[in-house]
Design a protein around this motif. Structure first.
Motif, PDB file in Angstrom:
ATOM      1  N   TYR A  90     -29.087 -47.656  67.028  1.00  0.00           N
ATOM      2  CA  TYR A  90     -27.878 -48.423  67.319  1.00  0.00           C
ATOM      3  C   TYR A  90     -27.116 -48.665  66.020  1.00  0.00           C
ATOM      4  O   TYR A  90     -27.722 -48.785  64.946  1.00  0.00           O
ATOM      5  CB  TYR A  90     -28.230 -49.775  67.959  1.00  0.00           C
ATOM      6  CG  TYR A  90     -29.031 -49.674  69.232  1.00  0.00           C
ATOM      7  CD1 TYR A  90     -28.410 -49.648  70.476  1.00  0.00           C
ATOM      8  CD2 TYR A  90     -30.431 -49.609  69.192  1.00  0.00           C
ATOM      9  CE1 TYR A  90     -29.152 -49.568  71.657  1.00  0.00           C
ATOM     10  CE2 TYR A  90     -31.184 -49.519  70.359  1.00  0.00           C
ATOM     11  CZ  TYR A  90     -30.536 -49.509  71.578  1.00  0.00           C
ATOM     12  OH  TYR A  90     -31.277 -49.411  72.740  1.00  0.00           O
ATOM     13  N   TRP A 111     -37.722 -43.652  61.238  1.00  0.00           N
ATOM     14  CA  TRP A 111     -37.208 -43.138  62.506  1.00  0.00           C
ATOM     15  C   TRP A 111     -37.858 -41.804  62.822  1.00  0.00           C
ATOM     16  O   TRP A 111     -37.952 -40.921  61.969  1.00  0.00           O
ATOM     17  CB  TRP A 111     -35.692 -42.966  62.428  1.00  0.00           C
ATOM     18  CG  TRP A 111     -35.103 -42.404  63.692  1.00  0.00           C
ATOM     19  CD1 TRP A 111     -34.871 -43.049  64.856  1.00  0.00           C
ATOM     20  CD2 TRP A 111     -34.704 -41.042  63.910  1.00  0.00           C
ATOM     21  NE1 TRP A 111     -34.338 -42.200  65.795  1.00  0.00           N
ATOM     22  CE2 TRP A 111     -34.219 -40.961  65.244  1.00  0.00           C
ATOM     23  CE3 TRP A 111     -34.696 -39.901  63.117  1.00  0.00           C
ATOM     24  CZ2 TRP A 111     -33.737 -39.770  65.795  1.00  0.00           C
ATOM     25  CZ3 TRP A 111     -34.224 -38.718  63.662  1.00  0.00           C
ATOM     26  CH2 TRP A 111     -33.750 -38.655  64.983  1.00  0.00           C
ATOM     27  N   LEU A 159     -29.606 -49.684  63.203  1.00  0.00           N
ATOM     28  CA  LEU A 159     -30.889 -50.240  63.659  1.00  0.00           C
ATOM     29  C   LEU A 159     -31.599 -49.204  64.508  1.00  0.00           C
ATOM     30  O   LEU A 159     -30.972 -48.533  65.326  1.00  0.00           O
ATOM     31  CB  LEU A 159     -30.632 -51.519  64.453  1.00  0.00           C
ATOM     32  CG  LEU A 159     -31.806 -52.279  65.084  1.00  0.00           C
ATOM     33  CD1 LEU A 159     -31.444 -53.763  65.215  1.00  0.00           C
ATOM     34  CD2 LEU A 159     -32.167 -51.738  66.478  1.00  0.00           C
ATOM     35  N   LYS A 170     -39.821 -54.827  67.103  1.00  0.00           N
ATOM     36  CA  LYS A 170     -39.908 -53.403  66.778  1.00  0.00           C
ATOM     37  C   LYS A 170     -38.666 -52.900  66.044  1.00  0.00           C
ATOM     38  O   LYS A 170     -38.592 -51.732  65.670  1.00  0.00           O
ATOM     39  CB  LYS A 170     -40.098 -52.577  68.061  1.00  0.00           C
ATOM     40  CG  LYS A 170     -41.416 -52.829  68.769  1.00  0.00           C
ATOM     41  CD  LYS A 170     -41.540 -51.930  69.996  1.00  0.00           C
ATOM     42  CE  LYS A 170     -42.874 -52.136  70.715  1.00  0.00           C
ATOM     43  NZ  LYS A 170     -42.995 -51.253  71.899  1.00  0.00           N
ATOM     44  N   GLU A 171     -37.694 -53.788  65.835  1.00  0.00           N
ATOM     45  CA  GLU A 171     -36.441 -53.370  65.230  1.00  0.00           C
ATOM     46  C   GLU A 171     -36.584 -53.187  63.710  1.00  0.00           C
ATOM     47  O   GLU A 171     -37.260 -53.963  63.035  1.00  0.00           O
ATOM     48  CB  GLU A 171     -35.331 -54.409  65.496  1.00  0.00           C
ATOM     49  CG  GLU A 171     -34.921 -54.531  66.954  1.00  0.00           C
ATOM     50  CD  GLU A 171     -35.841 -55.427  67.770  1.00  0.00           C
ATOM     51  OE1 GLU A 171     -35.641 -55.528  68.978  1.00  0.00           O
ATOM     52  OE2 GLU A 171     -36.760 -56.040  67.163  1.00  0.00           O
ATOM     53  N   PHE A 206     -34.399 -59.462  70.485  1.00  0.00           N
ATOM     54  CA  PHE A 206     -35.424 -59.267  69.462  1.00  0.00           C
ATOM     55  C   PHE A 206     -36.772 -58.991  70.112  1.00  0.00           C
ATOM     56  O   PHE A 206     -37.219 -59.748  70.989  1.00  0.00           O
ATOM     57  CB  PHE A 206     -35.518 -60.512  68.577  1.00  0.00           C
ATOM     58  CG  PHE A 206     -36.699 -60.500  67.651  1.00  0.00           C
ATOM     59  CD1 PHE A 206     -36.743 -59.641  66.565  1.00  0.00           C
ATOM     60  CD2 PHE A 206     -37.781 -61.347  67.869  1.00  0.00           C
ATOM     61  CE1 PHE A 206     -37.833 -59.632  65.711  1.00  0.00           C
ATOM     62  CE2 PHE A 206     -38.881 -61.344  67.027  1.00  0.00           C
ATOM     63  CZ  PHE A 206     -38.904 -60.480  65.944  1.00  0.00           C
ATOM     64  N   LEU A 208     -30.266 -61.180  65.536  1.00  0.00           N
ATOM     65  CA  LEU A 208     -30.359 -60.250  66.667  1.00  0.00           C
ATOM     66  C   LEU A 208     -30.430 -61.036  67.975  1.00  0.00           C
ATOM     67  O   LEU A 208     -31.301 -61.881  68.146  1.00  0.00           O
ATOM     68  CB  LEU A 208     -31.596 -59.365  66.522  1.00  0.00           C
ATOM     69  CG  LEU A 208     -31.704 -58.541  65.222  1.00  0.00           C
ATOM     70  CD1 LEU A 208     -33.001 -57.757  65.202  1.00  0.00           C
ATOM     71  CD2 LEU A 208     -30.512 -57.613  65.070  1.00  0.00           C
ATOM     72  N   ILE A 240     -26.942 -55.477  70.246  1.00  0.00           N
ATOM     73  CA  ILE A 240     -26.982 -54.011  70.220  1.00  0.00           C
ATOM     74  C   ILE A 240     -26.426 -53.385  71.494  1.00  0.00           C
ATOM     75  O   ILE A 240     -26.142 -52.184  71.521  1.00  0.00           O
ATOM     76  CB  ILE A 240     -28.416 -53.493  69.971  1.00  0.00           C
ATOM     77  CG1 ILE A 240     -29.360 -53.950  71.091  1.00  0.00           C
ATOM     78  CG2 ILE A 240     -28.925 -53.933  68.608  1.00  0.00           C
ATOM     79  CD1 ILE A 240     -30.762 -53.361  70.979  1.00  0.00           C
ATOM     80  N   ILE A 264     -33.847 -52.575  60.492  1.00  0.00           N
ATOM     81  CA  ILE A 264     -32.430 -52.540  60.141  1.00  0.00           C
ATOM     82  C   ILE A 264     -32.234 -51.794  58.833  1.00  0.00           C
ATOM     83  O   ILE A 264     -32.951 -52.032  57.853  1.00  0.00           O
ATOM     84  CB  ILE A 264     -31.855 -53.964  60.029  1.00  0.00           C
ATOM     85  CG1 ILE A 264     -31.939 -54.679  61.382  1.00  0.00           C
ATOM     86  CG2 ILE A 264     -30.403 -53.933  59.547  1.00  0.00           C
ATOM     87  CD1 ILE A 264     -31.450 -56.117  61.340  1.00  0.00           C
ATOM     88  N   ILE A 294     -35.340 -48.557  66.878  1.00  0.00           N
ATOM     89  CA  ILE A 294     -36.510 -49.184  67.499  1.00  0.00           C
ATOM     90  C   ILE A 294     -37.744 -48.413  67.071  1.00  0.00           C
ATOM     91  O   ILE A 294     -37.959 -47.269  67.485  1.00  0.00           O
ATOM     92  CB  ILE A 294     -36.388 -49.206  69.037  1.00  0.00           C
ATOM     93  CG1 ILE A 294     -35.046 -49.812  69.464  1.00  0.00           C
ATOM     94  CG2 ILE A 294     -37.545 -49.976  69.647  1.00  0.00           C
ATOM     95  CD1 ILE A 294     -34.830 -51.243  68.998  1.00  0.00           C
ATOM     96  N   ASP A 295     -38.556 -49.027  66.220  1.00  0.00           N
ATOM     97  CA  ASP A 295     -39.737 -48.373  65.641  1.00  0.00           C
ATOM     98  C   ASP A 295     -40.908 -48.498  66.619  1.00  0.00           C
ATOM     99  O   ASP A 295     -41.773 -49.361  66.479  1.00  0.00           O
ATOM    100  CB  ASP A 295     -40.055 -49.031  64.304  1.00  0.00           C
ATOM    101  CG  ASP A 295     -41.130 -48.295  63.529  1.00  0.00           C
ATOM    102  OD1 ASP A 295     -41.422 -47.135  63.888  1.00  0.00           O
ATOM    103  OD2 ASP A 295     -41.672 -48.877  62.581  1.00  0.00           O
TER     104      ASP A 295
END
Length: 301
Positions: free
Chosen positions: A261, A246, A236, A199-200, A196, A193, A281, A202, A238-239
């Motif tokens: 994304y 999600w 992907l 929080k990502e 980075f 990534l 992204i 995948i 963002i958590d």
């Protein structure tokens, strides 16, 4: 919950709470051919009000094979609670061994003497330290927690009456055998990534747009081991709240849905190959990222 039930039924809710299942624990109830349920719900007309309706369920007995029943009565076979499992002679090393049941089931003992996971070393079976874990409140699924080794034979020995269904049927003694795949049968997928934050998360998607693997990004390089050779896609999100899934937005809380994304290209993975992709992204606008193949599947739904 099976163990805690003191009522005439147990209520099971689906993960998305869009389906409910009532399991009747009172034999006098489930032997009846007609059941009535009273339900109260909100209804909207000029205003919102509560309405109560009665729903009637009729039982229709399945057709039986009389000749088969006569043979079974003669032999007087003992009926056992059936265990379903995902065991195979070509078992994936990254998935747990699962035991599944059609009805609520409880484990009568968590004593490892009642079940044993063993590994074959040369010609001998060696006991392993493994745990059998209940996966849901109804006891419909259990998992064997163990980190498998490639190209290895295992067996799970289950003693009789280790499980009992909510209608009183016990399981029979059983031995489940499996052999894990070799490393040469898998591919490795690595994403680097360019942006980075930690929080990502995948998700790897198959050609049917279904999530087959998911992994949080604990560092800029995210490695997916033991991938079955095939064509894949990636998504992907963002958590923001760190719950591993999600989340949609909330109007009252003025909170937006977590950002999503897509990796804009497909990836063909081959056995015994490592594939490494650099993922920016922001390379394309969000609305242009989703691969055309996945858009076609979405439009068919």
């Amino acid at each position: 919950n099976f163990e805690d039930s003191i009522f005439t039924y147990m209520l099971q809710k689906s993960e998305n709470i869009d389906t409910i299942t009532y399991w009747l624990t009172d034999t006098l109830l489930w032997q009846q051919d007609t059941l009535q349920i009273e339900t109260t719900y909100q209804k909207r007309d000029d205003s919102i009000y509560w309405q109560t309706d009665t729903i009637t369920f009729l039982y229709r007995a399945p057709k039986t094979n009389t000749s088969k029943n006569k043979k079974e009565n003669k032999t007087q076979q003992v009926e056992y609670h059936k265990i379903k499992s995902n065991k195979s002679g070509s078992f994936d090393v990254y998935i747990p061994l699962t035991l599944e049941f059609d009805v609520p089931t409880k484990m009568t003992s968590n004593d490892t003497i009642k079940y044993r996971l063993q590994e074959k070393v040369d010609t001998n079976w060696v006991d392993l330290d493994a745990e059998l874990v209940k996966c849901d409140s109804m006891g419909l699924k259990y998992e064997v927690k163990y980190e498998w080794k490639p190209t290895t034979s295992y067996q799970l020995i289950i003693d009789s009456a280790l499980f009992t269904s909510f209608i009183g049927l016990a399981t029979n003694a059983e031995t489940l055998e499996l052999k894990t795949k070799s490393l040469e049968e898998y591919a490795v997928l690595i994403f680097e990534l360019t942006k980075f934050t930690g929080k990502e998360v995948i998700q790897i998607l198959n050609k049917d747009d279904k999530v087959v693997r998911q992994q949080p990004a604990t560092e800029a390089k995210v490695r997916f081991e033991y991938m079955t050779p095939d064509v894949y896609y990636a998504r992907l999100f963002i958590d923001e709240n760190g719950n591993g899934k999600w989340d949609t937005g909330n109007y009252k809380e003025k909170r937006q849905a977590e950002k999503v994304y897509y990796y804009p290209y497909d990836m063909e993975l081959r056995a015994f190959w490592d594939v490494e992709e650099v993922w920016n992204i922001n390379e394309l606008p969000i609305l242009e990222q989703k691969p055309k193949e996945l858009i076609k599947i979405e439009n068919k739904k």
